[in-house]
Design an enzyme around this catalytic site. Structure first.
Site, mmCIF file in Angstrom:
data_model
loop_
_atom_site.group_PDB
_atom_site.id
_atom_site.type_symbol
_atom_site.label_atom_id
_atom_site.label_comp_id
_atom_site.label_asym_id
_atom_site.label_seq_id
_atom_site.Cartn_x
_atom_site.Cartn_y
_atom_site.Cartn_z
ATOM 1 N N HIS A 1 0.626 5.706 -1.277
ATOM 2 C CA HIS A 1 0.412 6.713 -1.373
ATOM 3 C C HIS A 1 0.795 7.855 -2.313
ATOM 4 O O HIS A 1 0.848 8.436 -2.710
ATOM 5 C CB HIS A 1 -0.235 8.238 -0.322
ATOM 6 C CG HIS A 1 -0.880 7.267 0.812
ATOM 7 N ND1 HIS A 1 -0.847 8.229 2.319
ATOM 8 C CD2 HIS A 1 -1.614 6.194 0.538
ATOM 9 C CE1 HIS A 1 -1.700 7.376 2.898
ATOM 10 N NE2 HIS A 1 -2.199 5.991 2.439
ATOM 11 N N TYR A 48 8.006 -13.807 -20.647
ATOM 12 C CA TYR A 48 9.087 -12.449 -20.575
ATOM 13 C C TYR A 48 10.000 -13.416 -18.989
ATOM 14 O O TYR A 48 9.533 -14.071 -18.079
ATOM 15 C CB TYR A 48 8.575 -11.884 -19.709
ATOM 16 C CG TYR A 48 9.356 -10.370 -19.472
ATOM 17 C CD1 TYR A 48 9.776 -9.659 -20.130
ATOM 18 C CD2 TYR A 48 9.978 -10.442 -18.063
ATOM 19 C CE1 TYR A 48 10.464 -8.236 -20.012
ATOM 20 C CE2 TYR A 48 10.232 -8.953 -17.598
ATOM 21 C CZ TYR A 48 10.893 -7.919 -18.566
ATOM 22 O OH TYR A 48 11.897 -6.967 -18.083
ATOM 23 N N HIS A 90 0.685 -1.836 0.191
ATOM 24 C CA HIS A 90 -0.278 0.098 -0.528
ATOM 25 C C HIS A 90 0.715 1.714 0.291
ATOM 26 O O HIS A 90 1.817 1.487 1.026
ATOM 27 C CB HIS A 90 -1.030 -0.376 1.208
ATOM 28 C CG HIS A 90 -1.929 1.601 1.038
ATOM 29 N ND1 HIS A 90 -2.583 1.862 0.160
ATOM 30 C CD2 HIS A 90 -1.756 1.982 2.584
ATOM 31 C CE1 HIS A 90 -3.225 2.521 0.821
ATOM 32 N NE2 HIS A 90 -2.406 3.133 2.156
ATOM 33 N N ASP A 137 1.560 -5.786 -20.720
ATOM 34 C CA ASP A 137 1.588 -5.944 -19.933
ATOM 35 C C ASP A 137 1.448 -6.864 -18.232
ATOM 36 O O ASP A 137 1.496 -7.714 -18.697
ATOM 37 C CB ASP A 137 3.230 -6.465 -19.610
ATOM 38 C CG ASP A 137 4.110 -6.371 -21.649
ATOM 39 O OD1 ASP A 137 3.146 -6.989 -22.158
ATOM 40 O OD2 ASP A 137 5.236 -5.586 -22.228
ATOM 41 N N HIS A 176 -8.461 7.849 -1.660
ATOM 42 C CA HIS A 176 -6.838 7.479 -0.602
ATOM 43 C C HIS A 176 -6.396 6.803 -1.699
ATOM 44 O O HIS A 176 -5.200 7.448 -1.034
ATOM 45 C CB HIS A 176 -7.738 6.171 0.273
ATOM 46 C CG HIS A 176 -7.247 5.540 0.806
ATOM 47 N ND1 HIS A 176 -7.249 4.393 2.296
ATOM 48 C CD2 HIS A 176 -5.861 5.368 0.989
ATOM 49 C CE1 HIS A 176 -6.373 4.313 2.606
ATOM 50 N NE2 HIS A 176 -5.473 4.854 2.284
#
Lengths: 234, 234, 234, 234
Positions: free
Chosen positions: A109, A226, A107, A132, A172
């Site tokens: 910001h 890849y 997480h 991709d 958020h």
């Protein structure tokens, strides 16, 4: 806190995960995804109902393997060395409980992802690099306030059945998932990168759409061809 | 200059504050909030009518604990080691005189905060991280020119009774306050971070508002439950 | 090239200037004003009809005091150690010939200054930091192509009698001047900083004007009261 | 893989090229042109039907001269030390086969170049630095999906007979070419730099055009008179 001690095998796995998470948090700094003490990475302990996560409010330059906090899947501290876990622990725990395929969560910001999230708009898939990694637009999750299961529920509801490993929680910021914490960090880095490029492209007009069939082909190839064998496009 | 010598206790406190301020100034550089010799951090000497502040026009890489300047609450130099204090000293002094709860002040010309300040527009509270740290919009203070009390008065009038620890002085830039200098630096870092994200969000449309009741809840929780015990969300 | 050897005194001054210029070029890198081998700083040799300038096309990380090139005021190499001087040498020479008060010149292609220059628009003075350093808008000079005196002439014509130490040459980029090379580098750093903040402010509306009388007062005070005694607001 | 061993001379050349490429990849990081494992640089082995390229999916901080992969002009691995070459190898091989003057190729997803590429718009030549390096607008190539020769063909068709060493592949990103890998890296750096400046200039209006005859003159002079003798404006 009244948890049973870890088995010697589990203790070795946890020690390695603490090390990995401590290093991965520095990638958030390196890619400018976080400021001050914001943002967090967690990783599931394989074969255990546990995960390891960043402590709350500790500056990135002071994070060490020892400062990481071990929690159970209800978000209760199992081994915290006296530190409280990230204030986003409940959201991480909810995702681990409901998405068994998820082994890592991030997480942040980060700026451009937050800019899309504040408007509640998904990032359209108009770059091959986005096809991709995300295989689709980056979707928006509901507005949810910290303090109960609503953030975790919003992440799970939005990402279940979606190709994208990233969701922009409204007003958020982004949460990303992966089979392990390194893949989730990569998704967080790529999420900000494409959110930025696509934002900037929109500033002077309309990006051209990519044919959905081409998106499918790019995403399939990237997932399967890849990188070096065994590294899973991480 | 004709000040009495500090008591041994006060001297120890001042020495620690010089050290802390010297380090905190480097955070302004690290977070790209300043260029050349612009910007400054100060901290109140607890229990004394004194504060410590950056010297005027000295490059960040040459700042040391010894180069910090001790002033009284009228802004007169008490211990400067031959250096003049920041040209914003009068504004800091005014705030310390009129807001006894303030223990640290930061001033920068950070880019996005200045962009809002030049238009005289507050930054609306449309991100949960902003609700956490600022609990409201970031307000705009009056146009005021250096040289008398008008900057300090503008800061005090705008921030008194406001949740936000940051004010954007019109056509000038942000000032932030906190219980100590580290909290004020954090507010300066967060001020630029949200000013940037919200600016970028506005470039492609309108950010969605956050319900005021949710802002209240987020701000209250952040003030009381974030971080490790005793660190006060710094 | 067929120049007379420098007197011992002049040689000492040139050696110090080579050292200073070598260090000042690193400030252009640090403040992101240049990429690859673009940009250059020069300084006049006090009391001599000479100046010292960056060599052409040498990467910043390989610049040393020895690699700097000494030229006369016609731009002819006096001491180059085998290196050609910057391709902007003729423009620097012209300015030194026609503005005896100038002791340092900087040229960059910094991003936001170039963005204003490409539209041929001056940067309006809407921030107090800009009033301090520039005392006015940053003006635009004519379109001029390298290869004769036209760039130098454009700089001199635009900056003569103007408070601003920076000019944006149309479709090209900023040139800044100062009493010495360090002041000119500071002007280049501040030029990009305010060009960026004012650009960003304009993206969402109109910055508020600053009363011209307040601009005058700020500029006068900054020129005479900022910084430590003897450092001339550098 | 069933290739004949290199002659001792060729082996020395390849070893030097591995070293050069390993260093040049760090320039992509330094100039913020890549994130995670994206982007790649390759260089032709002079006098051999071979080129050397980045391995697929290896982080930049782990790239070494030894990790670079030697391929033939069909893109088949000749010496990979167990590593797969970049997933863009087929595109590089196609260019080397069809443009014998090309000795180096770079591909990135740099932000501003991708923003123009997503809209399928060329970057207009409105800055003298752009006239110097590109001599024209930076053109757009067709949409092409990885997996066959279509990317390589799009690069060759767009750049053949064009002054620009950079092409923006639609919805994808920039490829740049040069007589050697260092020149191609420079073109990639300059491509992003001018894509950014011109984008930002467009945000507040229309950049002024540069007279085509002046573009010609600048480009010619830069190709022939810039830099130290023998360095070819690299």
């Amino acid at each position: 806190m009244n948890a049973e001690p870890l088995s010697p095998d589990a203790a070795t796995v946890v020690a390695a995960l603490r090390e990995e998470l401590s290093e991965l948090h520095q990638e958030l700094v390196r890619y400018d995804l976080v400021v001050w003490t914001g943002g967090n990475v967690s990783g599931r302990v394989p074969g255990q109902d546990l995960f390891v996560i960043k402590p709350s409010g500790v500056p990135y330059e002071r994070l060490t393997p020892q400062s990481m906090v071990v929690c159970d899947l209800e978000g209760r501290v199992v081994d915290g060395g006296g530190l409280k876990p990230s204030s986003d622990t409940a959201a991480h725990a909810y995702v681990y409980r409901h998405m068994p395929e998820v082994g890592g969560i991030v997480h942040t910001h980060s700026t451009y992802a937050c800019a899309w999230a504040a408007r509640g708009e998904p990032v359209p898939c108009v770059l091959t690099a986005m096809a991709d990694e995300f295989g689709a637009e980056i979707p928006v999750g509901p507005f949810a306030v910290i303090g109960d299961d609503s953030i975790g529920r919003g992440i799970v509801e939005t990402l279940t059945g979606h190709r994208s490993p990233a969701v922009l929680m409204r007003n958020h910021g982004p949460f990303t998932i992966g089979p392990g914490p390194r893949a989730a960090v990569k998704a967080a880095v790529m999420c900000e990168d494409v959110a930025r490029s696509v934002h900037i492209s929109h500033q002077l007009g309309r990006p051209l759409p990519i044919d959905p069939e081409a998106v499918d082909r790019l995403h399939h190839r990237y997932r399967h061809a890849y990188g070096q064998p065994g590294t899973s496009a991480q």
